[in-house]
Design a protein around this motif. Structure first.
Motif, PDB file in Angstrom:
ATOM      1  N   ASP A 148       0.852  -1.197   0.000  1.00 39.94           N
ATOM      2  CA  ASP A 148       0.000   0.000   0.000  1.00 39.94           C
ATOM      3  C   ASP A 148       0.884   1.242   0.000  1.00 39.94           C
ATOM      4  OD1 ASP A 148      -2.313   1.590   0.125  1.00 39.94           O
ATOM      5  OD2 ASP A 148      -2.159   1.698   2.319  1.00 39.94           O
ATOM      6  N   GLU A 149       0.789   2.038  -1.067  1.00 40.16           N
ATOM      7  CA  GLU A 149       1.554   3.274  -1.204  1.00 40.16           C
ATOM      8  C   GLU A 149       3.054   3.045  -1.013  1.00 40.16           C
ATOM      9  OE1 GLU A 149       0.027   6.608   0.927  1.00 40.16           O
ATOM     10  OE2 GLU A 149      -2.063   6.114   0.478  1.00 40.16           O
ATOM     11  N   GLY A 150       3.547   1.939  -1.564  1.00 38.41           N
ATOM     12  CA  GLY A 150       4.975   1.652  -1.530  1.00 38.41           C
ATOM     13  C   GLY A 150       5.451   0.897  -0.308  1.00 38.41           C
ATOM     14  N   VAL A 151       4.602   0.738   0.704  1.00 43.05           N
ATOM     15  CA  VAL A 151       4.979   0.012   1.921  1.00 43.05           C
ATOM     16  C   VAL A 151       4.512  -1.436   1.795  1.00 43.05           C
ATOM     17  CG1 VAL A 151       4.831  -0.095   4.428  1.00 43.05           C
ATOM     18  CG2 VAL A 151       4.785   2.116   3.276  1.00 43.05           C
ATOM     19  N   VAL A 152       5.411  -2.375   2.122  1.00 46.22           N
ATOM     20  CA  VAL A 152       5.110  -3.800   1.998  1.00 46.22           C
ATOM     21  C   VAL A 152       4.877  -4.386   3.392  1.00 46.22           C
ATOM     22  CG1 VAL A 152       5.866  -6.011   1.082  1.00 46.22           C
ATOM     23  CG2 VAL A 152       6.607  -3.896  -0.036  1.00 46.22           C
ATOM     24  N   TYR A 153       3.719  -5.007   3.573  1.00 46.80           N
ATOM     25  CA  TYR A 153       3.360  -5.618   4.853  1.00 46.80           C
ATOM     26  C   TYR A 153       3.203  -7.128   4.680  1.00 46.80           C
ATOM     27  CZ  TYR A 153       1.854  -0.801   5.870  1.00 46.80           C
ATOM     28  OH  TYR A 153       1.796   0.573   6.023  1.00 46.80           O
ATOM     29  N   SER A 154       3.406  -7.856   5.758  1.00 44.91           N
ATOM     30  CA  SER A 154       3.118  -9.289   5.769  1.00 44.91           C
ATOM     31  C   SER A 154       1.614  -9.467   5.967  1.00 44.91           C
ATOM     32  CB  SER A 154       3.881  -9.973   6.904  1.00 44.91           C
ATOM     33  OG  SER A 154       3.385 -11.276   7.126  1.00 44.91           O
TER      34      SER A 154
END
Length: 390
Positions: free
Chosen positions: A107-113
């Motif tokens: 989301d918006e360049g941020v990668v989450y698990s």
């Protein structure tokens, strides 16, 4: 433009794109089942156009560009192919160590698990306009770097053409390179894995081993004894300097060698090599003009992705050209040796099968029939093995 505006996929009512990480390493084929539920992680600086088109055709959820540390964008067609698609491209989010198959949300360049919503990496989403602008700038910078590099390489050639062409100025060392295989191990980060891949080759062919800089200690750590060490003494351990290898110290063209006093303090002999070249280049020239049959070198390959980088020595461009008829990169040598080894292994399996068949013949037929069969079978087998090892 936000990624949530590009694609309308949700996981647990959270914004962004959800997909499964698919690592596509340089030189590896695109996974067959790559599709819309996947996030392709690759180094676009080393991604051929065919791979980029396959990724676009698979309509993946997103592409994460992970270049090598500190490396700038190269003007590869892959960037333009992705810019012409609707697939979101994320830059500067380092997912190189994230395991294949991990579910992520971007989301918006941020990668989450997806599993626990931990933040795995942070980057930025690059839209088509941004990508095309960056590629145009990369093209201009690449050509500039190439011109500067080649100008410096030409200057080196003007200074050292006698050394390159005829070996004039080479130090006289007590090492017989003639008709030998030589492995030159550099201190580059990639050398450790490459040396491990070369172990079967080294075990069989017993090549001369040359440690360059940190490569001398790398050889020791891998339980090999260097025959020659070409290094500034301050770059290597006392053990590498006193292990019995012939020491060659890089020196300026006026003869000054950094760290010479350390060698003196250790009570070992050394020979200086005055030249406007790197230690790696000196090692290659020693082997080449010494008559080596084949020279295997570790470290980063000097393809167009690397050759004009700021860290690439212009002297190496000319030296690699001078010794090219006998130069083999470590990765290529390992690949060829593995292919050869597989063939030999198969030959041994076939030989075992022949022996088993012979046992059956012994139990069933006369000794004369066995002898005729054994001669014919062995001749066929021997010709086949010869074809494998040529």
């Amino acid at each position: 433009m936000k990624m949530s505006g590009l694609l309308n996929r949700r996981s647990n009512d959270l914004a962004g794109v959800v997909g499964t990480v698919r690592q596509i390493r340089a030189g590896s084929p695109v996974p067959r089942k790559l599709g819309a539920k996947d996030v392709a992680v690759l180094d676009l600086n080393r991604t051929p156009a065919a791979t980029a088109r396959a990724v676009v055709d698979a309509a993946v959820a997103a592409v994460v560009h992970v270049p090598r540390s500190g490396e700038e964008m190269l003007p590869r067609a892959a960037f333009r192919i992705l810019a012409a698609s609707t697939i979101p491209v994320i830059e500067d989010a380092d997912l190189a160590e994230i395991e294949d198959g991990t579910r992520v949300r971007i989301d918006e360049g941020v990668v989450y698990s997806v599993k626990n919503e931990d933040r795995l990496a942070s980057g930025r989403e690059a839209g088509p306009t941004t990508i095309l602008t960056e590629v145009d700038a990369a093209e201009a910078g690449y050509v500039e770097s190439a011109l500067a590099h080649l100008a410096n390489a030409t200057e080196f050639l003007s200074l050292e053409h006698r050394l390159l062409l005829d070996g004039e100025g080479l130090p006289d060392i007590d090492v017989a390179f003639t008709d030998r295989h030589v492995v030159v191990v550099t201190g580059d980060p990639s050398s450790e894995a490459q040396l491990a891949g070369l172990k079967p080759f080294i075990k069989e062919y017993r090549p001369l081993l040359v440690g360059v800089g940190g490569g001398a200690d790398l050889l020791r750590e891998s339980r090999f004894s260097a025959d020659v060490v070409v290094a500034t003494p301050t770059e290597v351990s006392d053990e590498a300097l006193t292990d019995g290898a012939v020491l060659v110290l890089p020196a300026d063209r006026d003869g000054r060698a950094e760290g010479l006093e350390r060698v003196t303090d250790l009570g070992v002999g050394a020979t200086t090599f005055p030249a406007a070249a790197t230690a790696r280049d000196m090692a290659l020239l020693l082997a080449f003009h010494g008559g080596a049959e084949m020279i295997v070198v570790t470290g980063d390959d000097r393809g167009l992705e690397n050759v004009f980088a700021p860290s690439s020595a212009p002297s190496s461009t000319m030296v690699d050209t001078a010794v090219s008829s006998r130069l083999v990169h470590a990765d290529a040598c390992s690949t060829l040796y593995r292919s050869r080894g597989t063939g030999i292994g198969l030959a041994l399996v076939v030989l075992a099968a022949l022996i088993a068949v012979a046992a059956v013949v012994v139990a069933r037929d006369s000794a004369q029939d066995l002898l005729i069969w054994a001669i014919e079978a062995w001749n066929t087998f021997a010709l086949w093995v010869q074809g494998l090892v040529r």
